[in-house]
Each structure stands twice: as structure tokens, then as C-alpha cells.
Motif scaffolding. Structure first.
Motif, mmCIF file in Angstrom:
data_model
loop_
_atom_site.group_PDB
_atom_site.id
_atom_site.type_symbol
_atom_site.label_atom_id
_atom_site.label_comp_id
_atom_site.label_asym_id
_atom_site.label_seq_id
_atom_site.Cartn_x
_atom_site.Cartn_y
_atom_site.Cartn_z
ATOM 1 N N GLU A 79 -119.561 11.074 34.486
ATOM 2 C CA GLU A 79 -120.129 11.534 33.222
ATOM 3 C C GLU A 79 -121.428 12.281 33.509
ATOM 4 O OE1 GLU A 79 -119.484 9.509 29.234
ATOM 5 O OE2 GLU A 79 -119.716 7.817 30.623
ATOM 6 N N THR A 80 -121.492 13.518 33.061
ATOM 7 C CA THR A 80 -122.627 14.395 33.350
ATOM 8 C C THR A 80 -123.125 14.997 32.049
ATOM 9 O OG1 THR A 80 -121.562 14.935 35.460
ATOM 10 C CG2 THR A 80 -123.390 16.331 34.781
ATOM 11 N N ILE A 81 -124.434 15.011 31.877
ATOM 12 C CA ILE A 81 -125.018 15.565 30.659
ATOM 13 C C ILE A 81 -125.915 16.751 31.000
ATOM 14 C CG2 ILE A 81 -124.895 13.398 29.378
ATOM 15 C CD1 ILE A 81 -127.949 13.099 29.953
ATOM 16 N N VAL A 82 -126.193 17.567 29.996
ATOM 17 C CA VAL A 82 -127.014 18.770 30.164
ATOM 18 C C VAL A 82 -128.206 18.682 29.211
ATOM 19 C CG1 VAL A 82 -127.081 21.280 29.951
ATOM 20 C CG2 VAL A 82 -125.042 20.163 30.885
ATOM 21 N N PRO A 83 -129.388 18.337 29.744
ATOM 22 C CA PRO A 83 -130.574 18.264 28.897
ATOM 23 C C PRO A 83 -131.454 19.510 28.956
ATOM 24 C CG PRO A 83 -131.012 17.158 30.954
ATOM 25 C CD PRO A 83 -129.622 17.729 31.063
ATOM 26 N N PHE A 84 -131.053 20.522 29.771
ATOM 27 C CA PHE A 84 -131.932 21.671 29.995
ATOM 28 C C PHE A 84 -131.091 22.824 30.523
ATOM 29 C CE2 PHE A 84 -135.155 24.207 32.177
ATOM 30 C CZ PHE A 84 -136.333 23.988 31.457
ATOM 31 N N SER A 85 -131.380 24.018 30.024
ATOM 32 C CA SER A 85 -130.745 25.233 30.540
ATOM 33 C C SER A 85 -131.736 25.961 31.444
ATOM 34 C CB SER A 85 -130.330 26.149 29.381
ATOM 35 O OG SER A 85 -129.990 27.438 29.845
ATOM 36 N N LEU A 86 -131.237 26.505 32.552
ATOM 37 C CA LEU A 86 -132.111 27.146 33.534
ATOM 38 C C LEU A 86 -132.289 28.641 33.305
ATOM 39 C CD1 LEU A 86 -130.921 25.218 36.696
ATOM 40 C CD2 LEU A 86 -133.183 25.093 35.649
ATOM 41 N N ALA A 231 -130.726 5.280 32.628
ATOM 42 C CA ALA A 231 -131.510 4.253 33.314
ATOM 43 C C ALA A 231 -132.950 4.704 33.559
ATOM 44 C CB ALA A 231 -130.849 3.896 34.649
ATOM 45 N N GLN A 232 -133.166 6.031 33.613
ATOM 46 C CA GLN A 232 -134.486 6.580 33.953
ATOM 47 C C GLN A 232 -134.950 7.598 32.906
ATOM 48 O OE1 GLN A 232 -136.271 5.578 36.557
ATOM 49 N NE2 GLN A 232 -134.730 4.278 37.510
ATOM 50 N N PRO A 233 -135.049 7.202 31.647
ATOM 51 C CA PRO A 233 -135.406 8.177 30.616
ATOM 52 C C PRO A 233 -136.793 8.791 30.798
ATOM 53 C CG PRO A 233 -135.491 5.935 29.741
ATOM 54 C CD PRO A 233 -134.851 5.847 31.093
ATOM 55 N N GLU A 234 -137.747 8.005 31.289
ATOM 56 C CA GLU A 234 -139.090 8.551 31.480
ATOM 57 C C GLU A 234 -139.118 9.559 32.621
ATOM 58 O OE1 GLU A 234 -141.963 5.457 31.900
ATOM 59 O OE2 GLU A 234 -141.475 4.527 29.979
ATOM 60 N N ALA A 235 -138.390 9.284 33.685
ATOM 61 C CA ALA A 235 -138.320 10.228 34.808
ATOM 62 C C ALA A 235 -137.699 11.545 34.358
ATOM 63 C CB ALA A 235 -137.523 9.623 35.956
ATOM 64 N N LEU A 236 -136.608 11.449 33.596
ATOM 65 C CA LEU A 236 -135.951 12.663 33.123
ATOM 66 C C LEU A 236 -136.875 13.461 32.205
ATOM 67 C CD1 LEU A 236 -133.506 14.508 32.883
ATOM 68 C CD2 LEU A 236 -132.660 13.049 31.036
ATOM 69 N N ALA A 237 -137.533 12.789 31.276
ATOM 70 C CA ALA A 237 -138.438 13.491 30.360
ATOM 71 C C ALA A 237 -139.572 14.170 31.113
ATOM 72 C CB ALA A 237 -138.990 12.516 29.324
ATOM 73 N N ALA A 238 -140.115 13.492 32.120
ATOM 74 C CA ALA A 238 -141.187 14.087 32.923
ATOM 75 C C ALA A 238 -140.688 15.333 33.638
ATOM 76 C CB ALA A 238 -141.708 13.066 33.925
ATOM 77 N N LEU A 239 -139.460 15.272 34.172
ATOM 78 C CA LEU A 239 -138.915 16.441 34.859
ATOM 79 C C LEU A 239 -138.679 17.586 33.878
ATOM 80 C CD1 LEU A 239 -137.872 17.697 37.493
ATOM 81 C CD2 LEU A 239 -135.584 17.021 36.760
ATOM 82 N N LEU A 240 -138.180 17.289 32.688
ATOM 83 C CA LEU A 240 -137.942 18.349 31.706
ATOM 84 C C LEU A 240 -139.242 19.056 31.350
ATOM 85 C CD1 LEU A 240 -135.300 16.774 29.277
ATOM 86 C CD2 LEU A 240 -134.942 18.096 31.371
ATOM 87 N N ARG A 241 -140.336 18.310 31.265
ATOM 88 C CA ARG A 241 -141.624 18.952 31.001
ATOM 89 C C ARG A 241 -142.041 19.834 32.184
ATOM 90 N NH1 ARG A 241 -142.366 13.956 28.302
ATOM 91 N NH2 ARG A 241 -143.298 12.934 30.135
ATOM 92 N N ALA A 242 -141.799 19.339 33.402
ATOM 93 C CA ALA A 242 -142.107 20.146 34.589
ATOM 94 C C ALA A 242 -141.277 21.421 34.613
ATOM 95 C CB ALA A 242 -141.850 19.316 35.850
ATOM 96 N N LEU A 243 -140.008 21.306 34.274
ATOM 97 C CA LEU A 243 -139.133 22.482 34.253
ATOM 98 C C LEU A 243 -139.579 23.473 33.178
ATOM 99 C CD1 LEU A 243 -135.675 20.699 34.690
ATOM 100 C CD2 LEU A 243 -136.826 22.143 36.388
ATOM 101 N N HIS A 244 -140.029 22.975 32.053
ATOM 102 C CA HIS A 244 -140.552 23.852 30.998
ATOM 103 C C HIS A 244 -141.734 24.667 31.518
ATOM 104 C CE1 HIS A 244 -142.299 25.055 27.124
ATOM 105 N NE2 HIS A 244 -143.435 24.572 27.571
ATOM 106 N N ALA A 347 -137.006 15.517 22.626
ATOM 107 C CA ALA A 347 -137.845 14.339 22.806
ATOM 108 C C ALA A 347 -138.859 14.535 23.927
ATOM 109 C CB ALA A 347 -136.970 13.116 23.093
ATOM 110 N N ALA A 348 -138.414 15.194 25.010
ATOM 111 C CA ALA A 348 -139.308 15.400 26.148
ATOM 112 C C ALA A 348 -140.397 16.417 25.841
ATOM 113 C CB ALA A 348 -138.499 15.841 27.367
#
Length: 408
Positions: A79-86, A231-244, A347-348
């Protein structure tokens, strides 16, 4: 700062991995408390499989690939999700010089116009068939790729049957230019810099680009293992902000030289800096001395380029149905609709006060010009997003859209 989160990510040597690469290399991830460990891969199949078995937490992925993972089209279920487009755009269709000569004899000119190029290619294909010659062989990077679906969409809209009048094979992106030069393939659809590489070598000619087939259209995404993301929502949110922050830096023309030099390094693309510049400027050398400027050729940040629109996922789904990858069922449609996760993106990024679209999906192909839209936060401009054949994709009318699609 001591990194609170270690995240392991895979990427392919393509320029549209730049937002992920720059997030790690330019310090954006570290500033968000993320230790981003990047692994370069050689094929999309490797990326897919290493996500499935847990080697990677997330990866630079083809837009349709997470759908394929969730729809059971991959060897290993994951199962794979997409939270960000590059980013948006960035692909070209490149052909051999011999095919270009054949197309030119049927009216093709170096203007990248999809309709004119497709008409000329169709005439050349039928001329070859009448002479008893083998079908042309085109390469795409993976069966479940934007490249495969946009190549097929273009050909079919121009009256060419992708399953009957040409052959489509799979070649990893870094090998495209060499395969063309060796005569193993007659053309290909790939992201930069592997089109400009053939032009620079004098072995290929760019005939059209994704940015004209479907303007400001989806391409690569961040695909994350759903189990890891939950399992790692805070890690993912932090990365999404970095990617932004990374995407904004990548979009800034003032950073083009530094970004091109970064991506040229052996650990990333390993190509000369000047080969990186066409994707950044939209100024393409097409071959045979021709050049062309393409508006919005590759967009890493502007026009909500990083928002994971559900309508993008659903358009990819309609093409999977069209070309026989998957049956159109309510269950499959629900899986496709749930794959892209704008809720996680919102959310991120909400704490940053950035522009966030007011909806999760939009009608694709309806904007003829750049258009301000309602958003939370700062102002937001979308489009233009037209398909070259004038068609519209309304995600609320999927049955009708699928029913109107011809297989070839």
C-alpha cells in the motif's frame, strides 16, 4: 540541529528528482529535523520493489505507480500513498534522425506541435507498413508511467493505434539515449535530461513535449509506504515541509546555476551542467539546429505543482482502464481515489500559511489561461491545463469519460 527523524528515500537519475535531492543536499530537510538518506536506483522496478519490502520509507515515483501498487498490478503487494507531487511536466518524445526525416517528408516541422507531429508520424507509419517494414519501436520507462499513458494518448488522438501500429517496450531512463543511438529503438518518451542527451549526441530529435500534450500536467510524486506514513506522521509532515521549501528554491531562476551543478554531480545525474539547463529554462534544442522555448516546460513549485490532486490520480486510473491494465469497477475506482492524499499535504503545510487549494480535485483541461483560484492562505494561480486535443476530464463524470475513450 540533531535530526529527530531519519528517512530513507530512493530516487531515479532524472531531473524531476531535484526537489527531493535538493531537500537533502541544500539543508532543507536538516532544518526540519530530518536526516534524509538518498539512494540512487537504476530502474523504476527497483524503486517499486524496494518500497514494497521496506528498504525505502518513500521514493521519487512515477505518478501512476502508487495506483498500480494499490490495485494489485505489482509483483509485491504494497500500500503506497502520495502526499506530495514533485512537479508538473518535464517529459519529451524523442525520435531517431531517420524517423524524423520520414516525418519531415510528411509535413513535420520543428515546432513541437503535437497534432502536426502526430499526423506526420501516422503518415510515416502507414508508409512503412505499406512497404512491408517492421513497426517502429518506441520505449517508455515503465508500463505504469505517465510516459506510457501520455504517449498512448497522443498517438491515439492522432489516429495511431499504440497496440497495433507501433511496438512499445520498456527501457530505464538512463539507457534511453544509448538504446536510440544503437538503433535498438526508434523513439522514446522520457524525462529530462535524457532527451537533451540524445540531441547533444546528434542521434535524436525532440518532436513534442508533455507540456504541450497536457499543459501543467502531473509527472513524478513522492510515494510513501502507507504503513510507515501512519507510524511516523511527524516525520512525514516534517519532510513535506522540507520538500515545500526545496521546491520553492528549485523554482527560483536565481538558483538555476547552483541547481544544475548539483544535479550534474555523478551521484545524481552525472551529465554536463549544460544538459540540465533546458529543463530549467524551457529553452530546448530539438535537433538539426532547431530550438524552441516552451512555457511551463517543467514546474517544480508554482501553480500548486506540489499538491497531490485526486483528479490527477483519477485521470491516470482512466488510462489504466483504457489500455487494459485494470477493470473499471467501483472497488478499483475507490482505491484510485484514496491513493493521493491532499489531507496530509494540507496538514503538514497549513502552519506555514502557504497557498492551499480549496478543493481536492479539479476539472482537468478546462483552464485556457493562468487563473487565480480560491485558496486558504496566500493567493494561488492554476493553469493553463488544456489537453492538446481539447478534451476535458471531469473527475465527477468518470464513467462517461471512460466510455468515450477509444482503445486506439
Amino acid at each position: 540541529m540533531t535530526a529527530a527523524h531519519q528517512i530513507t528515500a530512493g530516487f531515479m537519475p532524472l531531473f524531476d528528482s531535484a526537489v527531493l535531492v535538493a531537500a537533502g543536499e541544500m539543508g532543507f530537510a536538516a532544518r526540519e529535523g530530518v536526516d534524509l538518506v538518498l539512494h540512487r536506483e537504476t530502474s523504476w522496478a527497483n524503486i517499486r520493489d524496494r518500497i514494497a519490502i521496506g528498504h525505502f520509507d518513500l521514493a521519487h515515483m512515477l505518478g501512476p505507480m502508487p495506483l498500480a501498487c494499490n490495485l494489485g498490478l505489482t509483483p509485491l503487494a504494497s500500500e503506497t500513498i502520495v502526499p506530495f507531487s514533485l512537479g508538473l511536466g518535464g517529459n519529451c518524445v524523442t525520435i531517431s534522425n531517420a524517423v524524423w526525416e520520414g516525418m519531415a517528408a510528411h509535413g513535420a516541422v520543428s515546432d513541437l506541435d503535437p497534432a502536426r507531429a502526430g499526423t506526420a508520424l501516422g503518415a510515416f507509419i502507414r508508409e512503412r507498413a505499406a512497404a512491408g517494414r517492421d513497426p517502429l519501436r518506441f520505449a517508455v520507462v515503465h508500463p505504469h508511467s505517465g510516459h506510457n499513458y501520455e504517449l498512448r494518448y497522443w498517438l491515439a488522438a492522432c489516429g495511431i493505434d499504440p497496440d497495433g501500429e507501433i511496438e512499445i517496450v520498456i527501457v530505464p531512463p538512463p539507457f534511453m539515449a544509448d538504446a536510440l543511438a544503437a538503433g535498438r529503438i526508434d523513439g522514446y518518451c522520457v524525462g529530462e535530461p535524457w532527451n537533451s542527451a540524445s540531441v547533444a549526441a546528434g542521434t535524436g530529435h525532440i518532436v513534442t513535449v508533455k507540456a504541450l500534450l497536457w499543459r501543467n500536467s502531473p509527472e513524478k510524486v513522492i510515494g510513501a509506504r502507507k504503513a510507515w506514513a501512519e507510524a511516523q506522521p511527524e516525520a512525514l509532515a516534517a519532510l513535506l515541509r522540507a520538500l515545500h521549501h526545496s521546491a520553492r528554491w528549485c523554482q527560483d531562476p536565481a538558483n538555476r546555476g547552483e541547481l544544475a551543478a548539483l544535479m550534474a554531480q555523478p551521484g545524481f545525474l552525472g551529465q554536463f551542467t549544460e544538459i540540465q539547463m533546458p529543463v530549467l529554462t524551457g529553452h530546448l534544442r530539438l535537433g538539426s539546429g532547431a530550438e524552441r522555448n516552451v512555457e511551463d516546460f517543467f514546474v517544480p513549485f508554482d501553480k500548486a505543482a506540489n499538491f497531490p490532486w485526486k483528479s490527477h490520480a483519477l485521470w491516470f486510473y482512466t488510462q489504466m482502464v483504457r489500455w487494459g491494465d485494470i477493470a473499471h469497477t467501483p472497488e478499483n475506482l475507490a482505491v484510485a481515489r484514496d491513493c493521493y492524499r491532499p489531507d496530509l499535504y494540507r496538514a503538514a503545510l497549513k502552519p506555514l500559511g502557504v497557498a492551499l487549494p480549496g478543493a481536492n480535485a479539479k476539472v482537468e483541461g478546462a483552464l485556457k489561461i493562468a487563473t487565480p483560484v480560491g485558496s486558504a492562505g496566500a493567493s494561488l494561480v492554476l493553469g493553463p491545463d488544456g489537453f492538446f486535443d481539447g478534451r476535458i476530464f471531469d473527475p465527477d463524470q468518470i464513467d462517461a469519460y471512460i466510455g468515450a475513450q477509444r482503445p486506439g
